[in-house]
Design a protein around this motif. Structure first.
Motif, PDB file in Angstrom:
ATOM      1  N   GLU A 128      41.881 -22.336  -3.746  1.00  0.00           N
ATOM      2  CA  GLU A 128      42.859 -21.338  -3.519  1.00  0.00           C
ATOM      3  C   GLU A 128      42.673 -20.675  -2.242  1.00  0.00           C
ATOM      4  O   GLU A 128      43.885 -20.031  -1.913  1.00  0.00           O
ATOM      5  CB  GLU A 128      42.894 -20.476  -4.979  1.00  0.00           C
ATOM      6  N   LEU A 129      41.698 -20.502  -1.530  1.00  0.00           N
ATOM      7  CA  LEU A 129      41.540 -19.710  -0.496  1.00  0.00           C
ATOM      8  C   LEU A 129      42.362 -20.477   0.618  1.00  0.00           C
ATOM      9  O   LEU A 129      42.669 -19.698   1.489  1.00  0.00           O
ATOM     10  CB  LEU A 129      39.997 -19.664  -0.220  1.00  0.00           C
ATOM     11  N   LEU A 130      42.441 -21.594   0.647  1.00  0.00           N
ATOM     12  CA  LEU A 130      43.191 -22.323   1.601  1.00  0.00           C
ATOM     13  C   LEU A 130      44.588 -22.004   1.444  1.00  0.00           C
ATOM     14  O   LEU A 130      45.521 -21.809   2.576  1.00  0.00           O
ATOM     15  CB  LEU A 130      43.169 -23.938   1.425  1.00  0.00           C
ATOM     16  N   ASP A 131      45.185 -21.872   0.183  1.00  0.00           N
ATOM     17  CA  ASP A 131      46.630 -21.517   0.026  1.00  0.00           C
ATOM     18  C   ASP A 131      46.819 -19.983   0.535  1.00  0.00           C
ATOM     19  O   ASP A 131      47.845 -19.711   1.042  1.00  0.00           O
ATOM     20  CB  ASP A 131      46.944 -21.388  -1.659  1.00  0.00           C
ATOM     21  N   PHE A 132      45.787 -19.090   0.337  1.00  0.00           N
ATOM     22  CA  PHE A 132      46.050 -17.709   0.792  1.00  0.00           C
ATOM     23  C   PHE A 132      45.993 -17.772   2.291  1.00  0.00           C
ATOM     24  O   PHE A 132      46.944 -17.200   2.991  1.00  0.00           O
ATOM     25  CB  PHE A 132      44.770 -17.085   0.461  1.00  0.00           C
ATOM     26  N   LEU A 133      45.226 -18.449   2.991  1.00  0.00           N
ATOM     27  CA  LEU A 133      45.316 -18.737   4.589  1.00  0.00           C
ATOM     28  C   LEU A 133      46.602 -19.137   5.051  1.00  0.00           C
ATOM     29  O   LEU A 133      47.162 -18.769   5.957  1.00  0.00           O
ATOM     30  CB  LEU A 133      44.258 -19.464   5.047  1.00  0.00           C
ATOM     31  N   VAL A 134      47.235 -20.247   4.161  1.00  0.00           N
ATOM     32  CA  VAL A 134      48.430 -20.810   4.537  1.00  0.00           C
ATOM     33  C   VAL A 134      49.683 -19.733   4.629  1.00  0.00           C
ATOM     34  O   VAL A 134      50.647 -19.414   5.771  1.00  0.00           O
ATOM     35  CB  VAL A 134      49.108 -22.056   3.857  1.00  0.00           C
ATOM     36  N   VAL A 135      49.745 -18.991   3.399  1.00  0.00           N
ATOM     37  CA  VAL A 135      50.772 -18.015   2.994  1.00  0.00           C
ATOM     38  C   VAL A 135      50.720 -16.786   4.241  1.00  0.00           C
ATOM     39  O   VAL A 135      51.740 -16.361   4.535  1.00  0.00           O
ATOM     40  CB  VAL A 135      50.537 -17.557   1.858  1.00  0.00           C
ATOM     41  N   CYS A 136      49.527 -16.783   4.987  1.00  0.00           N
ATOM     42  CA  CYS A 136      49.156 -15.559   5.785  1.00  0.00           C
ATOM     43  C   CYS A 136      50.146 -15.800   7.029  1.00  0.00           C
ATOM     44  O   CYS A 136      50.402 -14.965   7.938  1.00  0.00           O
ATOM     45  CB  CYS A 136      47.785 -15.380   5.973  1.00  0.00           C
ATOM     46  N   TYR A 137      50.670 -16.870   7.164  1.00  0.00           N
ATOM     47  CA  TYR A 137      51.454 -17.361   8.483  1.00  0.00           C
ATOM     48  C   TYR A 137      52.769 -16.160   8.112  1.00  0.00           C
ATOM     49  O   TYR A 137      53.382 -15.973   9.332  1.00  0.00           O
ATOM     50  CB  TYR A 137      51.952 -18.656   8.632  1.00  0.00           C
ATOM     51  N   ASP A 138      53.116 -15.787   6.957  1.00  0.00           N
ATOM     52  CA  ASP A 138      54.217 -14.686   6.848  1.00  0.00           C
ATOM     53  C   ASP A 138      53.754 -13.370   7.243  1.00  0.00           C
ATOM     54  O   ASP A 138      54.752 -12.631   7.468  1.00  0.00           O
ATOM     55  CB  ASP A 138      54.774 -14.834   5.410  1.00  0.00           C
ATOM     56  N   ASN A 139      52.607 -13.102   7.721  1.00  0.00           N
ATOM     57  CA  ASN A 139      52.040 -11.802   8.345  1.00  0.00           C
ATOM     58  C   ASN A 139      52.028 -11.851   9.518  1.00  0.00           C
ATOM     59  O   ASN A 139      50.656 -12.476  10.045  1.00  0.00           O
ATOM     60  CB  ASN A 139      51.110 -11.440   7.388  1.00  0.00           C
ATOM     61  N   LYS A 140      52.788 -11.554  10.540  1.00  0.00           N
ATOM     62  CA  LYS A 140      52.571 -11.841  12.006  1.00  0.00           C
ATOM     63  C   LYS A 140      51.412 -11.166  12.576  1.00  0.00           C
ATOM     64  O   LYS A 140      50.730 -11.524  13.554  1.00  0.00           O
ATOM     65  CB  LYS A 140      53.928 -11.669  12.877  1.00  0.00           C
ATOM     66  N   GLU A 141      50.797 -10.129  12.053  1.00  0.00           N
ATOM     67  CA  GLU A 141      49.513  -9.395  12.377  1.00  0.00           C
ATOM     68  C   GLU A 141      48.367 -10.309  12.171  1.00  0.00           C
ATOM     69  O   GLU A 141      47.674 -10.055  13.148  1.00  0.00           O
ATOM     70  CB  GLU A 141      49.349  -8.138  11.605  1.00  0.00           C
TER      71      GLU A 141
END
Length: 343
Positions: A128-141
């Motif tokens: 599930e940590l990989l899913d979190f990292l992928v979704v973080c592309y939505d946060n440009k910071e």
């Protein structure tokens, strides 16, 4: 006469470093985050601990890292569950702390303890940590930080396989077209690694998800964005021509819809895109087992295709000579198909 009143502080052990990081990240709770002064103090503590971790993992510029301690720290970080905190607290961290974290993450993921990459194994058990990292592309910071961390994970076949087969993978088709150029480019780098790093894993994925994948990929090839069209076309050539994907290529070149996409790209205003499209288009034409639908499309458009190809030039030198030879063969094959269809 000595004026030293303080003894130099004893370097922290790997166990102490892991615990300090765990404690300082855990302190970034909901209450702390909403209180400005408390948050500043907590973030300072995290930065201090990350600096200590960085020195332990890569040395201090004067002395090389102790590899036994590096291995021990990797084990302790996994044992303490620090990886979860490193990822989940990433959006709160400051720029310097994120930079140090990415540096340390890369070293930790490559660290082999005896026969095991313990950090990769930890991620495999906490997917599930990989899913979190992928979704973080939505946060440009934090997108670029997460992208770098993801690519360190994708080095491992099991982790790449999980991302490919997860619901998160479909998000890349959106991320590679984000308006922020740096984020979109980084997302494409990760997307490319997923489709090229592990041939067998990719082949199994494309075999199982052929229709869904190429439906989505067609949107990239026909995107109004020049960079997206060019990058996706180049990447398509790369992974279709991989030996484990030969059966995927054979299936792809039987489909009229994808032939039409390549014919459209042959007319693109960009010469680079035209050239790249030609290298896939020629496989459709050269296929000795062309289905009747493909032959009909080639015959119907043989004049336009011949004109397009005759005006297409690769450049100078040996590469251009080979290109011209291939082009002439393709033009002759299109003419042959036209003659056969019209007999």
């Amino acid at each position: 006469m000595s004026f030293s009143f303080f003894k130099p502080s004893r370097p922290k052990t790997p166990q102490e470093v892991a615990k300090a990081i765990n404690d300082s990240l855990s302190a970034l709770d909901t209450q702390t985050v909403v209180e400005v002064k408390a948050l500043e103090k907590a973030l300072e503590e995290v930065e201090k601990n990350f600096t200590t971790m960085k020195c332990l993992l890569s040395g201090d510029g004067e002395t090389e890292p102790n590899m036994d301690q590096v291995s021990q720290l990797a084990l302790e970080i996994c044992k303490e569950g620090v990886f979860d905190l490193l990822i989940h607290k990433l959006p709160i961290l400051g720029w310097e702390a994120r930079k140090d974290l990415v540096h340390c993450w890369s070293i930790l993921m490559k660290q082999k303890v005896e026969t095991t990459y313990c950090c990769a194994e930890y991620m495999e058990n906490h997917l599930e940590l990989l899913d979190f990292l992928v979704v973080c592309y939505d946060n440009k910071e934090i997108a670029l930080n997460c992208g770098s961390m993801l690519r360190d994970c994708i080095r491992f076949p099991a982790l790449a396989k999980y991302i490919l087969e997860s619901a998160s993978f479909e998000l890349f088709f959106k991320f590679v077209e984000l308006p922020n150029f740096d984020v979109a480019s980084d997302a494409f780098s990760t997307f490319k690694d997923l489709l090229t790093k592990h041939g067998t894993v990719v082949s199994e994925f494309l075999t199982a998800h052929y229709d869904e994948f190429f439906d989505l990929y067609e949107n990239l090839l026909t995107s109004p964005n020049y960079v997206t069209r060019r990058q996706s076309l180049k990447l398509l050539s790369e992974f279709l021509l991989e030996t484990p994907n030969s059966h995927i290529m054979k299936r792809y070149i039987l489909e009229v819809r994808y032939l039409k996409v390549m014919m459209t790209l042959l007319k693109d205003s960009s010469k680079n895109i035209q050239i790249s499209a030609f290298h896939i288009f020629k496989v459709f034409v050269a296929n000795p087992n062309k289905p009747r639908e493909v032959k009909l499309i080639l015959a119907k458009n043989h004049e336009k295709l011949t004109d397009l190809l005759q005006n297409l030039s690769a450049g100078k030198g040996d590469e251009d000579e080979q290109f011209e030879e291939e082009k002439e063969l393709i033009i002759k094959e299109i003419e042959r198909v036209y003659q056969l269809v019209n007999l």
